[in-house]
Every structure is written in C-alpha cells, then in structure tokens.
Design a protein around this motif. Structure first.
Motif, PDB file in Angstrom:
ATOM      1  N   THR A   1       0.853  -1.024   0.316  1.00  0.00           N
ATOM      2  CA  THR A   1       0.066   0.272  -0.388  1.00  0.00           C
ATOM      3  C   THR A   1       0.598   0.940  -0.157  1.00  0.00           C
ATOM      4  O   THR A   1       2.325   0.708  -0.049  1.00  0.00           O
ATOM      5  N   ILE A   2       0.124   2.436  -0.054  1.00  0.00           N
ATOM      6  CA  ILE A   2       1.257   3.636  -0.124  1.00  0.00           C
ATOM      7  C   ILE A   2       1.371   3.703   1.348  1.00  0.00           C
ATOM      8  O   ILE A   2       0.314   4.229   2.608  1.00  0.00           O
ATOM      9  N   PRO A   3       2.755   4.549   1.386  1.00  0.00           N
ATOM     10  CA  PRO A   3       3.160   4.520   2.580  1.00  0.00           C
ATOM     11  C   PRO A   3       2.009   5.682   3.247  1.00  0.00           C
ATOM     12  O   PRO A   3       2.373   7.139   2.577  1.00  0.00           O
ATOM     13  N   SER A   4       2.171   5.845   4.838  1.00  0.00           N
ATOM     14  CA  SER A   4       0.858   7.281   5.871  1.00  0.00           C
ATOM     15  C   SER A   4       1.982   8.289   5.184  1.00  0.00           C
ATOM     16  O   SER A   4       1.383   9.186   5.461  1.00  0.00           O
ATOM     17  N   TYR A   5       3.606   7.944   4.931  1.00  0.00           N
ATOM     18  CA  TYR A   5       4.648   9.309   5.266  1.00  0.00           C
ATOM     19  C   TYR A   5       3.928  10.182   4.258  1.00  0.00           C
ATOM     20  O   TYR A   5       4.649  10.974   4.164  1.00  0.00           O
ATOM     21  N   PHE A   6       3.597   9.619   3.009  1.00  0.00           N
ATOM     22  CA  PHE A   6       3.447  10.826   1.688  1.00  0.00           C
ATOM     23  C   PHE A   6       2.658  12.109   2.131  1.00  0.00           C
ATOM     24  O   PHE A   6       2.568  12.645   1.208  1.00  0.00           O
ATOM     25  N   SER A   7       1.848  11.472   3.251  1.00  0.00           N
ATOM     26  CA  SER A   7       0.812  12.728   3.386  1.00  0.00           C
ATOM     27  C   SER A   7       1.357  13.966   4.442  1.00  0.00           C
ATOM     28  O   SER A   7       1.271  14.749   4.659  1.00  0.00           O
ATOM     29  N   ARG A   8       2.280  13.427   4.714  1.00  0.00           N
ATOM     30  CA  ARG A   8       3.337  14.088   5.799  1.00  0.00           C
ATOM     31  C   ARG A   8       4.811  14.591   4.531  1.00  0.00           C
ATOM     32  O   ARG A   8       5.905  15.308   5.760  1.00  0.00           O
ATOM     33  N   LEU A   9       4.700  14.928   3.585  1.00  0.00           N
ATOM     34  CA  LEU A   9       6.068  15.846   3.147  1.00  0.00           C
ATOM     35  C   LEU A   9       5.854  16.924   2.430  1.00  0.00           C
ATOM     36  O   LEU A   9       5.010  17.570   1.831  1.00  0.00           O
ATOM     37  N   PRO A  10       5.811  17.624   3.641  1.00  0.00           N
ATOM     38  CA  PRO A  10       5.545  19.741   2.935  1.00  0.00           C
ATOM     39  C   PRO A  10       6.028  19.971   1.751  1.00  0.00           C
ATOM     40  O   PRO A  10       5.207  20.838   1.531  1.00  0.00           O
ATOM     41  N   ARG A  11       7.024  19.342   1.252  1.00  0.00           N
ATOM     42  CA  ARG A  11       7.405  20.494  -0.105  1.00  0.00           C
ATOM     43  C   ARG A  11       7.229  19.704  -1.126  1.00  0.00           C
ATOM     44  O   ARG A  11       7.804  20.096  -1.796  1.00  0.00           O
ATOM     45  N   LEU A  12       6.545  18.138  -1.322  1.00  0.00           N
ATOM     46  CA  LEU A  12       6.162  17.935  -2.046  1.00  0.00           C
ATOM     47  C   LEU A  12       5.725  18.175  -3.706  1.00  0.00           C
ATOM     48  O   LEU A  12       4.549  18.526  -3.129  1.00  0.00           O
ATOM     49  N   GLN A  13       5.966  18.254  -4.305  1.00  0.00           N
ATOM     50  CA  GLN A  13       5.348  18.399  -5.758  1.00  0.00           C
ATOM     51  C   GLN A  13       5.073  17.711  -6.851  1.00  0.00           C
ATOM     52  O   GLN A  13       4.290  17.572  -7.706  1.00  0.00           O
ATOM     53  N   LYS A  14       5.935  16.449  -6.872  1.00  0.00           N
ATOM     54  CA  LYS A  14       5.076  15.465  -7.245  1.00  0.00           C
ATOM     55  C   LYS A  14       5.749  14.188  -6.971  1.00  0.00           C
ATOM     56  O   LYS A  14       6.971  13.793  -6.185  1.00  0.00           O
ATOM     57  N   LEU A  15       4.260  13.039  -6.902  1.00  0.00           N
ATOM     58  CA  LEU A  15       4.505  11.945  -6.811  1.00  0.00           C
ATOM     59  C   LEU A  15       4.350  11.470  -8.317  1.00  0.00           C
ATOM     60  O   LEU A  15       2.539  10.681  -8.528  1.00  0.00           O
ATOM     61  N   SER A  16       5.378   9.903  -8.176  1.00  0.00           N
ATOM     62  CA  SER A  16       4.823   9.134  -9.441  1.00  0.00           C
ATOM     63  C   SER A  16       4.948   8.056  -9.089  1.00  0.00           C
ATOM     64  O   SER A  16       6.359   7.573  -8.713  1.00  0.00           O
ATOM     65  N   ILE A  17       4.237   6.612  -8.898  1.00  0.00           N
ATOM     66  CA  ILE A  17       4.536   5.399  -8.698  1.00  0.00           C
ATOM     67  C   ILE A  17       3.250   4.894  -9.639  1.00  0.00           C
ATOM     68  O   ILE A  17       3.079   3.622  -9.442  1.00  0.00           O
ATOM     69  N   ALA A  18       2.734   5.437 -11.018  1.00  0.00           N
ATOM     70  CA  ALA A  18       2.030   4.815 -11.913  1.00  0.00           C
ATOM     71  C   ALA A  18       3.491   2.913 -12.559  1.00  0.00           C
ATOM     72  O   ALA A  18       4.564   2.683 -12.268  1.00  0.00           O
ATOM     73  N   ASN A  19       2.397   2.420 -12.615  1.00  0.00           N
ATOM     74  CA  ASN A  19       2.591   1.167 -13.342  1.00  0.00           C
ATOM     75  C   ASN A  19       3.676  -0.088 -12.743  1.00  0.00           C
ATOM     76  O   ASN A  19       4.600  -0.125 -12.903  1.00  0.00           O
ATOM     77  N   ASN A  20       3.002   0.172 -11.467  1.00  0.00           N
ATOM     78  CA  ASN A  20       3.212  -1.251 -10.021  1.00  0.00           C
ATOM     79  C   ASN A  20       2.193  -1.950  -9.959  1.00  0.00           C
ATOM     80  O   ASN A  20       0.801  -1.953 -10.963  1.00  0.00           O
ATOM     81  N   SER A  21       2.383  -2.516  -8.735  1.00  0.00           N
ATOM     82  CA  SER A  21       0.987  -3.714  -8.640  1.00  0.00           C
ATOM     83  C   SER A  21       0.600  -3.018  -6.837  1.00  0.00           C
ATOM     84  O   SER A  21       0.151  -4.427  -6.433  1.00  0.00           O
ATOM     85  N   LEU A  22       0.630  -1.894  -6.563  1.00  0.00           N
ATOM     86  CA  LEU A  22       0.307  -1.203  -5.316  1.00  0.00           C
ATOM     87  C   LEU A  22      -1.590  -1.678  -5.739  1.00  0.00           C
ATOM     88  O   LEU A  22      -2.088  -1.270  -6.098  1.00  0.00           O
ATOM     89  N   ASN A  23      -1.487  -1.844  -3.937  1.00  0.00           N
ATOM     90  CA  ASN A  23      -3.268  -1.894  -4.422  1.00  0.00           C
ATOM     91  C   ASN A  23      -3.502  -0.838  -2.792  1.00  0.00           C
ATOM     92  O   ASN A  23      -2.835  -0.437  -2.562  1.00  0.00           O
ATOM     93  N   GLY A  24      -5.107  -1.611  -1.954  1.00  0.00           N
ATOM     94  CA  GLY A  24      -5.499  -0.514  -1.339  1.00  0.00           C
ATOM     95  C   GLY A  24      -6.047   0.683  -1.864  1.00  0.00           C
ATOM     96  O   GLY A  24      -6.906   0.941  -2.488  1.00  0.00           O
ATOM     97  N   SER A  25      -6.462   1.685  -0.354  1.00  0.00           N
ATOM     98  CA  SER A  25      -6.617   2.811  -1.154  1.00  0.00           C
ATOM     99  C   SER A  25      -5.768   3.570  -1.252  1.00  0.00           C
ATOM    100  O   SER A  25      -4.723   4.110  -0.680  1.00  0.00           O
ATOM    101  N   VAL A  26      -6.484   4.527  -2.316  1.00  0.00           N
ATOM    102  CA  VAL A  26      -5.691   6.001  -2.504  1.00  0.00           C
ATOM    103  C   VAL A  26      -5.393   6.743  -1.112  1.00  0.00           C
ATOM    104  O   VAL A  26      -7.462   7.445  -1.529  1.00  0.00           O
ATOM    105  N   PRO A  27      -5.265   7.707   0.043  1.00  0.00           N
ATOM    106  CA  PRO A  27      -5.685   8.190   1.050  1.00  0.00           C
ATOM    107  C   PRO A  27      -5.601   9.843   0.775  1.00  0.00           C
ATOM    108  O   PRO A  27      -4.691   9.997   0.132  1.00  0.00           O
TER     109      PRO A  27
END
Length: 634
Positions: A253-279
């Motif tokens: 799943t998507i790690p919860s800390y992705f929600s705590r990166l204050p300067r994030l401008q681009k996140l690309s996790i396309a073309n994998n086998s990740l599952n669950g919900s997008v927070p």
C-alpha cells in the motif's frame, strides 16, 4: 637579516618579494611536462574523426590553446564526435577540477585512475558507450560535487566506497545497466540532494530504510527498475519535492508518510502493483503556495478506492487511469483519464516583418537582426507535467543566472522525451538598445556564457531539478571563436616544485615582509582620481587607463589569467600587437605614488633569463597597473 647601508628596508623587502613572485610567475609559463605527456597519451587512445584535437601536437597546451584544455584546471570535450577509450594516464592530470567528455561515443571502461584526481569537482562522462563496472576508486574524490555518468552501459553494483563522497550534491547514474540492491550506505552522503538512478536493473527493496536519514534529499528517481517489494515506511526528508518510483513491480500500500511531506510537488508511482486505497490526506493536508503544484500519477496499479474526500484543491492534479476503481465507480471519472499534459510540446516564433534577416541572423523579440548562440538543454527530472505554466519562471531564473536581460533569452522549442525528460532548444541574443546595437556577441561574452553552461554554474531549483547540457552550438559568425578559456598562467605541478625550492627563502623573510607590507598598506595615497605621474626609465612606458581598458576588453572575465594578494592579472594585447600580462592592483593594495614608482624602478632593474621583462605601468584614475611581457603566455 642584513641589508646594505644604502638601501631602504622597504625597498629591500620589495626586491625580495619581486624576485620570489617573479620566480613563481616565470616558472608558471610552461605546463608540467608530466601533464602534457598524459594529455598526448589520452589523445592517442581516442579516435578523433573530425580532427578536433589536431592541435594537441603543437607547443604547450596553454600557450597553443589546445582544444578543450583550459588552463584553469578544466577539460571540456563536449560533443566532439570522439570515440576510442579513456587512457589510465588521465589520472596524471592531478590538478584537474572539471573533466568533461559528455555526449561523445567513447567506449571501454572508466579508468580507476580518475579516482586519484583529488581536486576534481565535476565528473561528466554521460552520453557515451562506456561499459564495465564502476571503479570503487571514484569514491575517493574528496571534493566532487557532480557525479554524472548517466546514459552509458555501465554494469554491476554501486560500490560501497561511494558513501564517502562527502561533497557530492548531484548523483546521476540513470540510464545504465546497473544491478543489485541499492546500498544503504549511500545515506551517509551528507550533501546529497539529487539521487537519479532510473532506467537501470536494480532489484530488491526499493528504498533502504536508512535513506530517511538523507536530510538534504530533494529528488529521488528510481523509476524503470526491478524493485518488487513494498515501499519502506520510513519517512523521507522533509525537503523532498520529487519522488518517482514508477515502472517497477512494487507491491503493498501507499505509505502514510506520503501525506507528511511538506514540500512534495511530484509523486509518480504509476505502473506498479500497489493496492488498497489512495489516502486523500496526501492532498488534503497540504498547504500549497501560489503557483506551487502537486502532481500525483498513480495510473495502472490495483487501487480500489479513495479514502476520504475526493475534492481536490485547484493546484493538485491526480491521475488514476488503469486502476480497478476507474471501472467500478463513475464518480471518479474526473481522475480516470490518462496524463496527457506530458505530451504537450511547443514551438515558438517571433512575429516580425516578412523580410527575413540574412542567415545566420534571426529576428529577436525587438525585430532586430542578431546572431544567436544556440544551446541544446534538458531538464532531467522536472517537477511538473505542463511546462507552459512555468515558462516565465524558467526564463527569469535562467536570464538572472546568465546575467543577461530576459528578452535576450529565448525558448525556441521544447519537447518531452522518454524518462520523462524535458528537452529544449534555447537561443541567446545580443542585447538590443537602439539601431547602433551590435548584431553579435563579442568573443569574451561568448566564452563567458559558454563556460557558465559547461561548468554547470547556473541556478536551478526544486521545481526544475537537475539539468544537462546537450550542446553549445557556435554558428556563424562565432564559428572561429577560440573556445578554450584563457590560461591562469600557472601550471600548478611546476609551481609546487618552485614553492618547495623557495620555501626556506620565504620563511626567512616572512615576519619582516608581513610587518613592512602592513606599513606600506597604511601609507596614504597621494593620488587623486585624475592624477597621472610619469617616470623616465629607458624602455619603460607610461600607459593611460583607457589603453588598459582597450587591451583587456574592459577587464573582461575571459581576459583574466590569474589572481594574487596584490590583485588580478589580465592578458592584454597592445595596439602594436604586443601580448602583455597586466597586473591590476585591487583596493587595499594601492600604494602611494612614491612607493609605486619605487617598485617600478626596482622591477626595471631586474634582469634574469627566468624572469619576464617589465614593459610599462599605469597610475591613473585611482588605479595602479604593471605591464609585463607575456611572450610565453597564451
């Protein structure tokens, strides 16, 4: 120390200083023979189809302006259609700070001897056909800032010794055939900001847990590899702006800390086998400023839903096409289209009178015919998908870095390339003021602009990320510009030997010299701004300030060949063609007229086969200059 009774103490010390300084000055006229032999061996291992290195057989590298060899400890051989291999003798260039063989066709392995060039700051070998493994000796470079060996065919793992690269900021090894797991030890690199390892064959865990300790990390690109485990839960640096883990085989799943990166401008996790919900907390908990954007590319995974609100702020974009949630839920249709902005390219033209400028001149934005400098440039990991939004910011940043007006900087076209990379064709134009403006850059300005690109001495920011120079094209009328930088006049290898030979002399007089130099600096100058004095010495000329300006192209950076405690030294050409070294005193080193003319008299009396001869002086406009013969200098 004993002085003859008829000699003032200050004059004696000046004489000692002059002998010592001139001895160093004279011995710097010839490049260290060891380095010359090394350069010739390097040439012998290369195949120079276009004859770009044909002048490497003539004279001294500095005095004869060998192509690409810059006597400011720099070697630039960008895009010269070179093939062959790199000779181990490259390690003998022990004072080199920039090694640039970008965008050639060089094969073979990287010589381990490069790791022994201690002063090296920029290692630029990208865009070749290099093979073999990375030598662990490259981790011995104590001052390396930019490690750029991307777009080759390097195999094997990353050596653990690379963790010792304490000054490296850009670590670019993308587009090779590297294998193995990422060394956790890389987290020990204290200055690292850009870690670009995409398009390799790395496997195992995607990000070692220790990478959370990289406090300065801004961009992490591990896309197009073979990572097949879950994303570690250790939070990355608060400074990170770009994370690209796309095109792997990641699970979980998507790690919860992705929600705590204050300067994030681009996140690309396309073309994998990740599952669950997008927070939804990834965008809900973010406070975005002004033009700041957040791009989230999560296409083609196994996500089944969005947890929380689906209301996106206006400066957030989300792509979910290819996930199960898009086939089951019509309410998410707004997110289920593909990311199409990345395909938007651009070509631009200036609207001017139909009568064209004669080639190679082109219309500027002022409809003024001028000859441009052409630069092929590429952003390696930009934090956006639609460049049009950021074009003005990019133009402003680049023109400030180049110290030109923004209207001189023109983006001719841009195009998204595989990676994704953003390739650009840039044109730099001379400044238009009125109809009497020059239609071309002068030589010193061409060299200044070129060296800013070659030495990667240009600004960037988190949004635009690292860049690479693909080519700097000199069209007519710049084709004959000598692209080697002016020599510093000092072959440091030869200088070291002289310093060792003279060190006893220096130690003997150091205390006296210090005291007397301080006394001389405290001597008030009797000159006014417009003062001009003269002294009658046979063979020694008195020059005007305007003559010094003209001889050095207004003391341009390209004419500078050295600097010491007294001031800067410039290469100048007098109206009669005489090439001279012009020493210009800096503020704080200016002497009174009497002291200055005393020094001129002393220098005029020095005659030795190892000393360059005094030609003249200038004491005018609040400036002091000494002109010496530069017959052996470039």
């Amino acid at each position: 120390m004993y002085l003859s009774k008829g000699c003032k103490c200050e004059e004696a010390v000046l004489l000692c200083l002059c002998f010592f300084c001139y001895f160093l000055f004279a011995t710097a006229l010839i490049t260290d023979p060891t380095e010359v032999d090394a350069l010739r061996t390097i040439k012998g291992s290369l195949i120079d189809t276009n004859g770009n290195l044909s002048n490497w057989d003539r004279g001294d590298p500095c005095t004869s302006n060998w192509t690409g060899v810059m006597c400011l400890d720099t070697t630039h051989l960008l895009n010269m259609n070179l093939s062959g291999t790199l000779a181990p003798e490259i390690g003998r260039l022990s004072y080199l700070e920039v090694l640039d063989f970008m965008w050639n066709d060089i094969t073979g392995s990287i010589p381990k001897e490069i790791g022994f060039i201690n002063p090296l700051k920029l290692l630029l070998l990208n865009g070749n056909q290099l093979t073999g493994e990375l030598p662990e000796e490259l981790g011995f470079l104590p001052f390396l800032i930019r490690f750029q060996i991307d777009q080759n065919n390097i195999t094997g793992p990353i050596p653990l010794s690379f963790a010792k690269l304490n000054t490296t900021v850009h670590f670019l090894l993308d587009n090779n055939k590297l294998t193995g797991e990422l060394p956790s030890e890389l987290s020990e690199m204290p200055s690292l900001k850009i870690l670009q390892l995409d398009n390799n064959n790395f496997g195992g865990n995607s990000i070692p847990h220790s990478y959370a300790n990289m406090s300065k990390l801004i961009k992490l690109d591990l896309s197009f590899n073979q990572f097949n485990e879950s994303i570690p839960t250790n939070k990355l640096s608060d400074n990170i702006t770009t994370i690209d883990l796309s095109n792997n085989d990641l699970i979980g799943t998507i790690p919860s800390y992705f929600s705590r990166l204050p300067r994030l401008q681009k996140l690309s996790i396309a073309n994998n086998s990740l599952n669950g919900s997008v927070p939804s907390t990834i965008w809900q908990d973010r406070i975005l400023n002004g033009s700041e954007m957040l791009h989230l590319d999560m296409q083609r995974n196994q996500f089944t839903s969005i947890s929380g609100s689906t209301n996106l702020p206006p400066n957030v974009t989300l792509w979910l096409e290819g996930n199960p949630m898009c086939s089951n839920n019509n309410t998410l249709a707004q997110f289920c289209g593909s990311e199409s902005d990345s395909s938007i390219n651009g070509n631009f033209s200036v609207s001017c009178p139909t009568q064209a400028c004669p080639p190679p001149y082109e219309y500027t934005v002022d409809c003024f015919c001028a000859a441009p400098l052409v630069v092929n440039y590429r952003l390696k990991s930009p934090g956006f998908s639609d460049f049009r939004t950021y074009m003005n910011a990019f133009q402003s940043m680049m023109s400030r870095g180049l110290k030109i007006h923004i209207i001189q900087f023109h983006i001719n076209k841009f195009e998204w390339e595989e990676g994704p990379r953003l390739g650009m064709n840039l044109k730099l134009f001379p400044m238009y003021v009125d109809d009497n403006s020059s239609h071309v850059f002068n030589t010193s300005e061409v060299l200044r602009l070129r060296n800013l690109f070659l030495d990667f001495d240009l600004p960037t920011n988190d949004l635009f990320g690292p860049f690479e120079l693909l080519d700097f094209i000199l069209l007519d009328p710049y084709r004959d510009v000598t692209v080697t930088s002016p020599s510093s006049g000092i072959s440091k290898g030869a200088l070291a030997g002289i310093v060792l030979g003279a060190i006893a002399f220096v130690v003997t007089f150091s205390a006296t010299i210090l005291v007397l130099r301080l006394r001389l600096r405290d001597t008030p100058s009797k000159r006014t701004k417009a003062s001009r004095v003269s002294i009658k010495i046979e063979g020694i000329r008195s020059f005007y300030y305007e003559e010094m300006q003209a001889a050095t192209n207004n003391f341009s950076v390209s004419a500078r060949i050295g600097q010491g405690g007294y001031g800067r030294v410039f290469k100048g050409v007098l109206p009669d063609g005489t090439v001279v070294a012009i020493k210009r005193a800096q503020e704080g080193s200016l002497q009174g007229e009497k002291e200055f003319l005393t020094e001129i008299e002393l220098l005029s009396r020095l005659h030795h086969r190892n000393l360059v001869s005094l030609i003249g002086y200038c004491d005018e406009e609040g400036e002091q200059f000494i002109q010496k013969n530069l017959l052996l200098f470039p």
